[in-house]
Structure formats: C-alpha cells, structure tokens
Design a protein around this motif. Structure first.
Motif, PDB file in Angstrom:
ATOM      1  N   GLU A  46       0.815  -1.210   0.000  1.00  0.00           N
ATOM      2  CA  GLU A  46       0.000   0.000   0.000  1.00  0.00           C
ATOM      3  C   GLU A  46       0.854   1.267   0.000  1.00  0.00           C
ATOM      4  O   GLU A  46       0.544   2.239  -0.700  1.00  0.00           O
TER       5      GLU A  46
ATOM      6  N   TYR B 210      -8.005  -1.955  -3.326  1.00  0.00           N
ATOM      7  CA  TYR B 210      -8.199  -2.095  -1.881  1.00  0.00           C
ATOM      8  C   TYR B 210      -9.638  -1.918  -1.406  1.00  0.00           C
ATOM      9  O   TYR B 210      -9.948  -2.261  -0.264  1.00  0.00           O
ATOM     10  N   CYS B 211     -10.508  -1.392  -2.254  1.00  0.00           N
ATOM     11  CA  CYS B 211     -11.839  -1.020  -1.765  1.00  0.00           C
ATOM     12  C   CYS B 211     -12.987  -1.746  -2.447  1.00  0.00           C
ATOM     13  O   CYS B 211     -14.123  -1.660  -1.992  1.00  0.00           O
TER      14      CYS B 211
ATOM     15  N   ASN C   7     -11.372  -7.021  -3.090  1.00  0.00           N
ATOM     16  CA  ASN C   7      -9.961  -6.775  -2.790  1.00  0.00           C
ATOM     17  C   ASN C   7      -9.034  -7.749  -3.491  1.00  0.00           C
ATOM     18  O   ASN C   7      -9.132  -8.958  -3.363  1.00  0.00           O
TER      19      ASN C   7
ATOM     20  N   ARG D   7      -9.619  -1.118   3.322  1.00  0.00           N
ATOM     21  CA  ARG D   7      -8.787  -0.255   4.150  1.00  0.00           C
ATOM     22  C   ARG D   7      -9.607   0.915   4.696  1.00  0.00           C
ATOM     23  O   ARG D   7     -10.645   1.282   4.127  1.00  0.00           O
TER      24      ARG D   7
ATOM     25  N   CYS E 125     -10.981   3.759   2.502  1.00  0.00           N
ATOM     26  CA  CYS E 125     -12.004   3.447   1.506  1.00  0.00           C
ATOM     27  C   CYS E 125     -13.352   4.077   1.842  1.00  0.00           C
ATOM     28  O   CYS E 125     -14.161   4.352   0.953  1.00  0.00           O
TER      29      CYS E 125
END
Length: 444
Positions: A95, A273-274, A277, A284, A287
C-alpha cells in the motif's frame, strides 16, 4: 514587445534556424552535464564507503560482472529509486508504494522490454529495469532542458535570456536527482511542454500533457490554475454573457482533462483495496472516507506528511539544507511583487508598467505572473507540509526558479546582481548533492 514574439517580430510558433541551433546546443550541454554527473558519482562512490548497503538487496553481487554493473549504474539507485524499480518489476504490491506514481515504472518496463531487449542474455531482468530507468530519467532531463528554453523563448521573445535560463537549468542544484531513477526529470519535461502549449494558447494539448504529468507526480493537478487564470481571471468583463459562460464551461472541461490522470491513478488504488480486494484483505480505512484517495492516506499514514508535522527539533538540519532554495524562492517572489504591486493585488488585471514594455526584464513581466502564483503556492506547501529537504528537487519543475537565476545577469534590474551567489549555489549544492546521493547519504 508582446510575449510570444522574438526580436524580429516573428511569432513564437515560428522556428528560426538560430532557435534550432540553440536548442541543439542546449541538448548537447544537457547530455554533457549528465555524463559529468555520472562520472563524479562513480568516482566518489569508489572513494567513499556507502552509508547504507541496501542497494545490494536490489542488485545482489555474486559475480564480477554484477559488481561492475553495481559500481557503474548503482550510483543512481538510491532511496525512492528502490520503489520505482520494484513497481516496474512487480507492480503495486504494498500500500505504501502508492506514494509513487506509475508513469516512470511503466516507461521503465517499456524501455526494458523493447530498447534493451537485445541485452536480455547479458543482463538480469532487474539490471535491465535499472538501466532502463536511468535512460528514461536522463533522456527526460535533456528534453526538459530544451523545453524550458522553448518555453522561455515563447513567453518573453528574448533569445539570450531563454538560452541563459536553459544553461542554468542544465546546472540545476538538483542535478543528481535528474539522473537517478526519480520522477523529477520526467515531470519537468511534461510540465514545461504543457506550459509551452498553454503559452501558445493550445489549451487542449496543454491539458492532455499535464494529465499525463499527473501520472508521474501529483503536483500536476495545480496546472489547472493556468486555464483558470487565462480564461477566467483575464476574461474580458465587457464580453457578452454567452461568451462568459462559454469560457467557464471551457475552463471546467480543461480542468477535468488536466485532473484525469491523477483521478485514474486514484481509481486504480481504489479498485485494489476497496472493491473486491485484489489482495484478499478487508477494505482499508480510507475506503470509507468522503473522498477516498489512496495517495493522501499513504502520505499521511506511512510518510507522516501533514501541516506543520515536520516542525521538530530533529528536522533542523533538513531545514538548513533547504534554506538556499527557500531564500531564492522568497527573494524571487518578493522582487516580482514589489516591482508592480497593483499587478499583484489585481491578479494581473491592472499594472503600473505598459504591457510588452521592452525595458521590463523578462522575469518581472506580466507573462511570468501565473508562474509566480504557482511558485508561491508550492513554496507555501513545501514550508508547511512537505518533507522540506526535497524542496530543491521538487522545484526543478518550476521555470521561475531558473528565470530568477537568469534575471541575476540583468544589468541594473530590481532584485538582480547576485550572479556569483546564485552561480555558487547551483554549482556547489549540485556537486555536494552528487557525492551525498552516490554514497547513500541524505537528503533523499
């Protein structure tokens, strides 16, 4: 003389043989400067032990050939370069890597897989990527040097001033960062190209170019201010309502095009990530933010970037390191402001000097105004929010830094005359930076 015309009255779009020769000369000097920096870096690295041996994690040494490659090219593989090479090789795995935008890694991978493909049997994949990154950065620096010359010529119509600006850019105090696998050269080349299009009123080309720049560095989103200034701030107040609405719509569309590159990078992070995934993790925290931008989260969470966060006792050496560029910037902005206060107070709509007055030094002319505003905004951001030690390389995309340096050679002009001071800063800071960077010492 109006901006956009040269001494003979020819338009800025016309390219004379002398301009082509000057541009070629600038490119030649830029190439020589890259070779000189490379030589100094290699020699200093041979004489001084690295502060950190982390480069061997990227370029492990198991054979004499690998040792030779590391000695010759490893001097450009420091600090942020690790992230760019890793992204080029594996994509975005962590990330925190999203603080580093994808254009440089993509071009690095492209060059490694095409231009350097014949070397596949001689170099490892990672060595090809390192070499490709160096080629991209140095080629972009040569392009940036030529483009700042062309931009200065187009805006001011002063051949000698444009040429001097380009030569000072070749001597940039951020020299080593322009050769390393960093985004500075690439972003500067795109920035100056977009500014040149904007100076020629080719706004769509400027917006597209700056949109691409936004995939290299986030600063590119600020260039939308040039459209706002030219089409809205400088709008003819006596124009018809339809003309005003058209100008506003055109400005909005150009801004959206400008920002598209940045938004695309953020959308890619959001998709990783949102949504479903990619890494099999829970969404995360960022998000669910009102504006879910991975870049702002990463800068805050991993890199501690925020308003006044850098104001700590332990950071005093970094502020001292940044002091020369801060001083140069404050001085340049101050002298521009006091030269024509009504112009500053009215955002360029009113002035005590006649437009196109030949006696007005190029740096102090109205053509510089939107660039001065950009310089001021980035200086404020650097002093209050950024990791201050990066200011010298971060400002390598600002032509105003080099216009003000060239302005020092103007006789009897306001704020001029510090030729020796500025020249010493450019050369000595650049030389010290090469030695420090090549041996893994700060600043990064």
């Amino acid at each position: 003389m109006a901006p956009g015309t040269d001494a003979t009255g020819k338009g800025a779009r016309g390219t004379s043989p002398s301009s082509l020769n000057r541009a070629s000369t600038v490119a030649y000097y830029a190439l020589i400067s890259r070779l000189a920096i490379w030589a100094i870096a290699v020699v200093s690295h041979a004489l001084i032990q690295d502060y950190d041996s982390a480069v061997e994690l990227i370029l492990p040494i198991e054979t004499p050939a690998e040792q030779l490659f590391k000695s010759v090219f490893g001097v450009f593989l420091r600090w942020d370069s690790f992230y760019f090479v890793d992204i080029a090789e594996r994509g975005y795995v962590f990330e925190q890597a999203h603080a580093f935008f994808p254009l440089l890694p993509l071009l690095t991978r492209l060059v490694a897989g095409t231009v350097l493909a014949p070397l596949h049997s001689l170099l490892t994949n990672r060595q090809q990527l390192v070499l490709a990154g160096i080629l991209v950065a140095n080629s972009a620096f040569i392009a940036a040097s030529v483009q700042i010359y062309r931009l200065s010529k187009a805006l001011f119509g002063r051949e000698k001033f444009a040429f001097l600006t380009a030569l000072l850019y070749v001597l940039t105090p951020a020299g080593i960062f322009m050769s390393a696998i960093y985004t500075e050269s690439l972003f500067a080349a795109l920035s100056f190209t977009g500014m040149l299009f904007a100076a020629r009123k080719q706004y769509l080309l400027a917006a597209i170019t700056w949109s691409v720049s936004c995939t290299a560095r986030s600063n590119g989103i600020l260039y939308a201010g040039f459209f706002i200034y030219d089409l809205v701030v400088r709008m003819d107040l006596k124009a018809s309502p339809l003309s005003k609405v058209t100008a506003l719509v055109k400005t909005a569309c150009l801004c959206l095009v400008n920002w598209a590159g940045f938004l695309a990078v953020q959308a890619y992070g959001y998709s990783l990530y949102c949504t479903e995934n990619t890494f099999g993790l829970e969404p995360r925290p960022w998000c669910s933010s009102t504006v879910p931008l991975i870049y702002t989260f990463v800068q805050d969470f991993y890199w501690n970037v925020g308003f006044l966060r850098y104001y700590e006792i332990k950071q005093i050496p970094n502020f001292l390191m940044a002091a020369p560029m801060i001083t140069l910037s404050v001085s340049g902005i101050y002298y521009y402001a006091v030269y024509d206060l009504p112009r500053m107070m009215t955002l360029g709509r009113s002035s005590t000097t006649a437009p196109g007055n030949r006696s007005t030094p190029p740096f102090l002319s109205l053509a510089s105004f939107p660039h001065i505003v950009l310089w001021t905004a980035l200086l404020w951001s650097a002093i209050t929010t950024m990791h201050i030690q990066i200011i010298t390389r971060a400002f390598s995309c600002l032509p105003t830094v080099y216009w003000f340096a060239a302005h020092q050679f103007e006789k009897d002009a306001l704020g001029a005359g510090w030729t020796r001071t500025v020249s010493t800063f450019f050369v000595m800071y650049g030389l010290i930076g090469i030695i420090l960077f090549a041996n893994f010492f700060p600043p990064a």
